[in-house]
Design a protein around this motif. Structure first.
Motif, short mmCIF file in Angstrom:
data_model
loop_
_atom_site.label_atom_id
_atom_site.label_comp_id
_atom_site.label_asym_id
_atom_site.label_seq_id
_atom_site.Cartn_x
_atom_site.Cartn_y
_atom_site.Cartn_z
N ALA A 187 0.84 -1.21 0.00
CA ALA A 187 0.00 0.00 0.00
C ALA A 187 0.88 1.25 0.00
O ALA A 187 0.64 2.20 -0.75
CB ALA A 187 -0.92 -0.02 1.22
N SER A 188 1.92 1.21 0.82
CA SER A 188 2.78 2.39 0.86
C SER A 188 3.58 2.53 -0.43
O SER A 188 3.90 3.63 -0.86
CB SER A 188 3.71 2.33 2.07
N MET A 189 3.85 1.41 -1.10
CA MET A 189 4.60 1.48 -2.36
C MET A 189 3.72 1.99 -3.51
O MET A 189 4.18 2.72 -4.38
CB MET A 189 5.15 0.09 -2.74
N THR A 190 2.47 1.56 -3.52
CA THR A 190 1.61 1.89 -4.67
C THR A 190 0.77 3.12 -4.40
O THR A 190 0.22 3.71 -5.33
CB THR A 190 0.62 0.73 -4.95
N GLY A 191 0.65 3.50 -3.16
CA GLY A 191 -0.22 4.61 -2.83
C GLY A 191 -1.69 4.23 -2.84
O GLY A 191 -2.56 5.05 -2.61
N GLU A 192 -1.97 2.97 -3.10
CA GLU A 192 -3.37 2.53 -3.07
C GLU A 192 -3.77 2.18 -1.63
O GLU A 192 -2.93 1.88 -0.79
CB GLU A 192 -3.56 1.29 -3.95
N ALA A 193 -5.07 2.21 -1.39
CA ALA A 193 -5.54 1.84 -0.05
C ALA A 193 -5.29 0.34 0.16
O ALA A 193 -5.38 -0.45 -0.78
CB ALA A 193 -7.03 2.13 0.07
N LYS A 194 -5.00 -0.01 1.41
CA LYS A 194 -4.69 -1.42 1.70
C LYS A 194 -5.85 -2.35 1.30
O LYS A 194 -5.63 -3.43 0.76
CB LYS A 194 -4.38 -1.56 3.18
N ASP A 195 -7.06 -1.92 1.57
CA ASP A 195 -8.17 -2.82 1.28
C ASP A 195 -8.49 -2.93 -0.21
O ASP A 195 -9.33 -3.70 -0.63
CB ASP A 195 -9.42 -2.47 2.10
#
Lengths: 273, 957
Positions: B755-763
């Motif tokens: 999530a931190s790498m892609t900037g997407e939300a974890k869910d």
């Protein structure tokens, strides 16, 4: 542990070593002598591996089985009388059969031997070498009074004996067990008239015995029913109590096996297990 | 002298004495695959080699005999880390369990296939006839040989699956696969404790008591200490005054602390008198001969009746201490103690009364048994007795201890590395951080290696002397000084209505624990807690009394009391059916446990803690009974065609548990490696059952990777996290559950970092096979995540911890059916058919689960028909060897032998799994006994069911 390991090249040399060396023992396959719990004690092993003791030789008179023949070789050879092969199969352990020899098995003369009953039922004699040369004695004589220094060279089985009806049976706790009881029978003729019966039983006395009184009773007569044979056999069988079974059990079961074997031999299929 | 021979294809000259045993010389030469399970009795076959191409026991050959001959061991086939057709076939068919006999089996199959490329079942049986395997029950060897034969002609042959698959929605769980430790074991590589011993290690020899019951009045070791090479001798005089128990249970243990390393009183033939550490076996033997011991011999207590008799000699007339719950009259009671008997420390009360030889007791029940009996139309009361049987792992108990700086390292063949560490720390008087236990591969455990029967002595003596110490029990020691099943006498009382409805069930159980109280409460309790809940009846009760005696020690054995409880109760049900003139199966159907049933009786059967009623979460008994009845053709009379052989059929229903909810605990850790693969650190103890494979499967399934991407290290107290150990059928459920939880935690870590790498939300992210994190816009490989995590800007290497505890109980269930032949003239019994239908929830490793069932069944067929320790009147064991303690081998298999997995999806078990091994031991005795009755009309109420007992029951002798 053996301190010395000798490998004589001739029978004469072997016999001489055995006579001269105190605390020596003949060593063939070694499955008895090398095993934990072997009752004996010896410093010197006289290996028989260089002696020409293996193999089966057929002649008109009969079959000669070299004492160094392994139990597996007995099973694998077409020359082996079916009763003897069946009895060798009663050693339900191939790893042992691959090294154990007929000479070692008979030579140790245990009552639980699978082979001795068969050989007795086949009227076998044994060729022995001792300090005073070679001699051939009926196996029954050797079994009754073993000479621990005798070297077993071969077993002679008369051709006529191999042609008789036969059956063999063992009782053991598991299949891969020493035979607590073993029975081998042969006879000529048929159920209507039994001729020259041989009934050998292991596990019921110090060594394998023949039930001579029963043989005599059966000879020349129709085969009695099984219950009748059991009743005749029971008083002749005098086992002891031990941890492998009570005397009462062994007597009963051995008599049942004798009766079974005689009837099995008489049956049209005419062969035992 | 130099002895020329060809070893594994190379002509060599080996330095040896001509009288030395071939197997020992081979091991000295670094050939580790040649093993010894019977001390050259020629009865186990673990030392098999090919001599001039034929399978033979190396232990029965001396070096002089192999001069100039051709010797082949399994090492011959190990080329460049590949597997031969035979090795791969054995692994794939699931017959590599503990692996101790595997090298011998590989050779025997090689030899067979050379002789007979397409062997019959009889030929395979004959080829393996000399090799004892206690794990597998042999049946799958026929499949293995068939597979090997095909692979020899077609190396790429895969063939139909060796076992069925379960759970289509899962990739690896429920599918046959190659056991992770299989290749190492099939190649006979360095794996077991005995393979770890370094040159210069000392040996430990135990001088053992010739008396069943005696005080050591005097012991003089002065002459022994002078023997060159003797390092140290431990006796009761210089032994630390530390009490403990050897049961290998979680702390606080229900088993009493009733022994020291060496006691002043000896309590069984074979009990410890002096432990000798010496630089050679010869020196140790010589020292043992020179120790002078004066005994005050006491009358031995051998049976339950001996122990319970008024005025019986007391096995433990000890001073009693309680950590909690001391009775009020303790001080008075302790005035009667004899100081030479030492002490007993109870962690909590177990209703012991050593002044009456009572080691433990418990009773309880639900409803009103008396009222239930009054209500009954038929009341049946029967007594059943079981003999003392031994676990007989092919690898006897063994330990290697050494110092590493100031830390003690214990290489152990144990089921309980952490309990061993705790107990070793206690006897050494040190802290647990100073001790490392490394569980090596275990050459068969079966419960006997839950108990700490030699490790703590070696540990203490290494700690004391600084010397490395190796000890391996002889086969005789394994019989007289390790562990056996508790002898039990169980009186069963049943009340029933005419229609078969049970109105009351009562078990009055008396157990003989022998000299020490290992598992003295819990084994007999388990006999009740794993048999009573199979029946639904409102009025149930039990009473357990365990006695001390002077027989060889008892302890845990696969099934843990349940085989005996099951034998008694299930056979009583069969007897009741006869009384009621009902069909046995119909009576079982009427009263058996069902899915969703509430098991009230468990309220009073907690193991060392308060019990609670449990609801049955999944139960496969119904399909098991249906399938089994069809297979055995229940109700159809069978004639053998031979008037001597009568045929009968029998059945039993069975259950066990899946670990101890509320007591057991397991842990695991998953580490992400730099390339996106994983290291799994599991506390679980794989004793050959396939637990490591289970753990890897759970992690692989959870993380969406292939099993090959996960390596496992297990059961090393320095490296892997705590686990109670392998007992109580806890492996898959608890240790496997911990691996799954660790993988679930790793999944979270992977998602966090992604999530931190892609900037997407974890869910918005999910894991996808193989080894990917998939988001809406981006997909990252685990390798990319690992790389990022480990860089200077990342969050650090990823590791995740998993813990498993539960308050949920998942019971495995099953039904066993058999058809036996009984010879009415000789009393012989032949098992013609045996069907074991078992519900272990999701079978995680189906082929290994089947192997567990076959193994458990064959062991207990052995117990039912052949096995029994025979003691003389002085308590000496007369058959401490395989010559006269008869274990079943391949030729004793039922003619038709089939294990089947009945699928249920358990809601609590990891991926729906429940346990499978121990339960397999619970059916044979009652099923065979009821079949014997069906055949010849006699009830076998004591095991083993020997021909002699059958003839007696038939009135023939």
């Amino acid at each position: 542990m053996f301190k010395e390991f000798l490998r004589p090249k001739t029978v004469a040399e072997a016999v001489l070593l055995r006579a001269k060396r105190r605390s020596s023992v003949y060593l063939a396959g070694g499955t008895e002598v090398n095993a934990l719990g072997w009752g004996g004690d010896a410093d010197v092993a006289i290996s028989l591996s260089a002696l020409p003791l293996g193999g089966l030789k057929r002649s008109k008179a009969g079959l000669s089985v070299g004492a160094g023949t392994t139990l597996q070789a007995l099973i694998d050879s077409k020359a082996t009388p079916p009763l003897l092969a069946a009895s060798a199969r009663h050693f339900a352990n191939r790893s042992i059969r691959n090294v154990a020899t007929i000479g070692g098995n008979v030579g140790s003369n245990k009552s639980c031997s699978n082979l001795i009953p068969a050989l007795l039922a086949l009227d076998a004699s044994v060729v022995l070498a001792g300090a005073r040369g070679k001699k051939t004695v009926p196996l029954s004589v050797f079994v009754a009074k073993r000479d621990p220094k005798a070297l077993l060279l071969s077993f002679e089985i008369p051709a006529v004996a191999s042609k008789r009806r036969w059956a063999a049976r063992k009782y053991s706790r598991t299949v891969n067990d020493v035979s607590i009881l073993s029975v081998a029978v042969t006879f000529d003729g048929d159920a209507a008239k039994v001729l020259k019966p041989r009934v050998a039983v292991g596990g019921v006395a110090k060594s394998v015995v023949r039930l001579a009184a029963l043989e005599k009773r059966l000879d020349g007569k129709p085969l009695p029913p099984r219950d009748g044979i059991e009743a005749l056999a029971r008083p002749l069988i005098k086992p002891i109590d031990d941890l492998r079974g009570s005397a009462a059990f062994k007597r009963h079961a051995a008599a049942a096996m004798v009766a079974w074997a005689l009837h099995e031999a008489a049956s049209p299929s005419g062969s035992g297990r | 002298m130099k002895i020329p021979l060809t070893l594994n294809g190379v002509r060599r000259e080996i330095l040896a004495e001509p009288g030395e045993r071939l197997d020992l010389v081979l091991r000295r030469e670094g050939i580790l695959s040649v093993r010894d399970g019977c001390n050259a009795a020629g009865t186990c076959g673990a030392c098999a080699v090919l001599l001039d191409g034929r399978t033979v026991n190396a232990c029965l050959l001396v070096m002089g005999q192999v001069e100039g001959r051709d010797v082949v061991t399994v090492e011959h086939f190990n080329r460049r880390r590949t597997l031969t057709a035979v090795q791969s076939a054995l692994i794939d068919a699931g017959v590599v369990q503990c692996g101790y006999c595997t090298p011998a089996m590989v050779l025997a199959v090689e030899e067979l296939l050379r002789r007979s490329p397409q062997p019959t079942r009889a030929e395979t049986t004959d080829a393996l006839s000399g090799i004892f395997c206690r794990c597998t029950g042999y049946e799958q060897f026929f499949q293995a040989v068939d597979l090997a034969a095909k692979r020899l002609t077609d190396p790429g042959y895969v063939g139909p699956p060796v076992a069925p698959s379960f759970k289509e929605d899962l990739r690896v769980v429920g599918k046959p696969c190659r056991k992770v430790d299989g290749p190492k074991l099939a190649r006979g590589e360095r794996a077991f404790v005995e393979d770890m011993v370094e040159p210069g290690a000392c040996v430990l020899k135990m001088l053992r008591s010739p008396h069943a019951h005696a005080y050591v009045r005097k012991i003089d070791t002065s002459k022994a200490e002078k023997v060159p090479g003797v390092v140290f001798i431990l006796t009761h005089e210089n032994c630390p005054d530390v009490y403990y128990n050897q049961a290998g249970q979680g702390f606080p243990e229900p088993s009493p602390y009733d022994r020291k390393l060496v006691s002043e009183k000896v309590r069984h033939v074979g009990d410890r008198v002096a432990a000798i550490v010496a630089e050679s076996a010869e020196a140790a033997e010589e020292a043992a001969r020179r120790i002078k011991v004066e005994y005050e011999v006491l009358p031995p207590v051998l049976t339950i009746d001996d122990a319970a008799a008024p005025g019986a000699p007391l096995v433990h007339n000890s001073r009693l201490e309680y950590v909690v719950g001391a009775p009020d009259d303790l001080d008075d009671d302790n005035r009667k103690a004899d100081p030479r008997d030492g002490r007993i420390i109870y962690q909590f009360p177990i209703h012991a009364d050593p002044r009456r030889n009572v080691a433990a007791g418990v009773h309880g029940g639900i409803g009103d048994v008396e009222a239930g009996l009054r209500e009954a139309d038929v009341v049946l009361e029967r007594e059943y007795e079981s003999a003392q049987v031994q676990c007989t792992p092919v690898e006897t108990h063994v330990v290697y201890t050494r110092m590493d700086g100031d830390r003690l390292v214990i290489h152990a063949s144990t089921q309980v590395p952490w309990h061993l560490r705790r107990i070793a720390a206690r006897v050494c008087g040190t802290d647990e951080n100073n001790i490392r236990v490394i569980k090596e591969r275990v050459g068969g455990g079966f419960g006997a290696k839950q108990d700490i029967v030699l490790e703590e002595v070696a540990a203490y003596l290494t700690w004391k002397t600084g010397r490395a110490i190796f000890q391996k029990f002889t086969r005789e020691e394994e019989f007289i000084a390790s562990r056996t099943r508790h002898v039990m006498r169980i009186k069963v009382k049943l009340g029933a209505k005419r229609d078969g409805t049970l109105t009351a069930v009562f078990m009055d159980l008396k157990a003989n624990t022998g000299p020490y109280g290992s598992h003295c409460l819990t084994v007999p309790m388990n006999a009740c807690s794993k048999s009573l809940p199979l029946l639904l009846c409102p009025n149930m009760g039990f009473k357990v009394t365990t006695y001390y005696s002077n027989i060889p020690p008892t302890g845990a054995y696969q099934g843990y009391g349940a085989p005996k409880g099951s034998y008694a109760l299930q056979l009583a049900v069969a007897e009741l059916a006869k009384e009621l003139k009902m069909d046995h199966l119909a009576l079982v159907e009427k009263n058996r446990v069902r899915d969703g049933a509430m098991l009230e009786i468990l309220k009073c059967l907690g193991e060392g803690r308060e019990g609670k009623a449990e609801r049955v979460s999944s139960c496969g008994i119904e399909p098991a009974l249906k399938k089994g009845a069809a297979l055995v053709e229940w109700g159809k009379r069978v004639e053998s065609g031979d008037p001597d052989w009568k045929v009968g059929k029998g059945l039993a229903i069975i259950q066990q548990g899946s670990g101890l909810p509320g007591l057991d605990s397991a842990n695991a850790e998953v580490r992400l490696l730099s390339d996106g693969t994983f290291l799994l650190l599991s506390g679980g103890t794989d004793l050959g059952t396939g637990l490591d494979t289970v753990s890897v499967k759970f992690a692989a399934e959870t993380l969406g990777v292939d099993m090959e991407k996960i390596s496992i290290i297990s059961a090393d107290t320095d490296i892997t996290p705590f686990d109670v150990g392998a007992y109580a059928s806890s492996g898959t459920y608890f240790s496997g559950g911990a691996a799954r939880n660790a993988a679930l935690a790793m999944k979270e870590r992977l998602l966090d970092v992604a999530a931190s790498m892609t900037g997407e939300a974890k869910d918005a992210l999910r894991l996808e096979y193989p080894a990917k994190v998939v988001g809406r816009s981006k997909t990252l490989t685990f390798k990319e995540v690992a790389h990022f995590a480990e860089t200077g800007v990342g969050p650090g290497g990823l590791a995740a911890f998993g813990h498993f505890t539960t308050d949920k109980a998942s019971f495995p269930y099953g039904a066993h059916f058999c058809e036996v032949g009984v010879n009415v003239r000789t009393g012989e019994v032949k098992i013609r058919k045996y069907f074991a239908l078992q519900d272990c929830g999701t079978p995680v490793n189906p082929e290994l689960a089947l192997g567990q069932i076959y193994g458990g069944v064959l062991k207990t067929i052995g117990h039912s028909l052949y096995e029994q320790l025979i003691l003389d009147e002085k308590g000496r064991c007369r058959n401490p060897d395989f010559l006269d303690y008869k274990v079943p081998m391949i030729q004793d298999l039922p003619e038709v032998f089939r294990a089947e997995l009945v699928f249920t999806d358990d809601p609590w078990g990891p991926f729906g799994a429940k346990s499978v091994s121990e339960i397999s031991c619970n059916g044979a005795a009652p099923a065979v006994a009821s079949a014997i009755h069906d055949a010849v009309g006699v009830w076998m109420r004591t095991w083993p069911f020997t021909p002699e007992k059958i003839l007696k029951a038939l009135g023939k002798i």
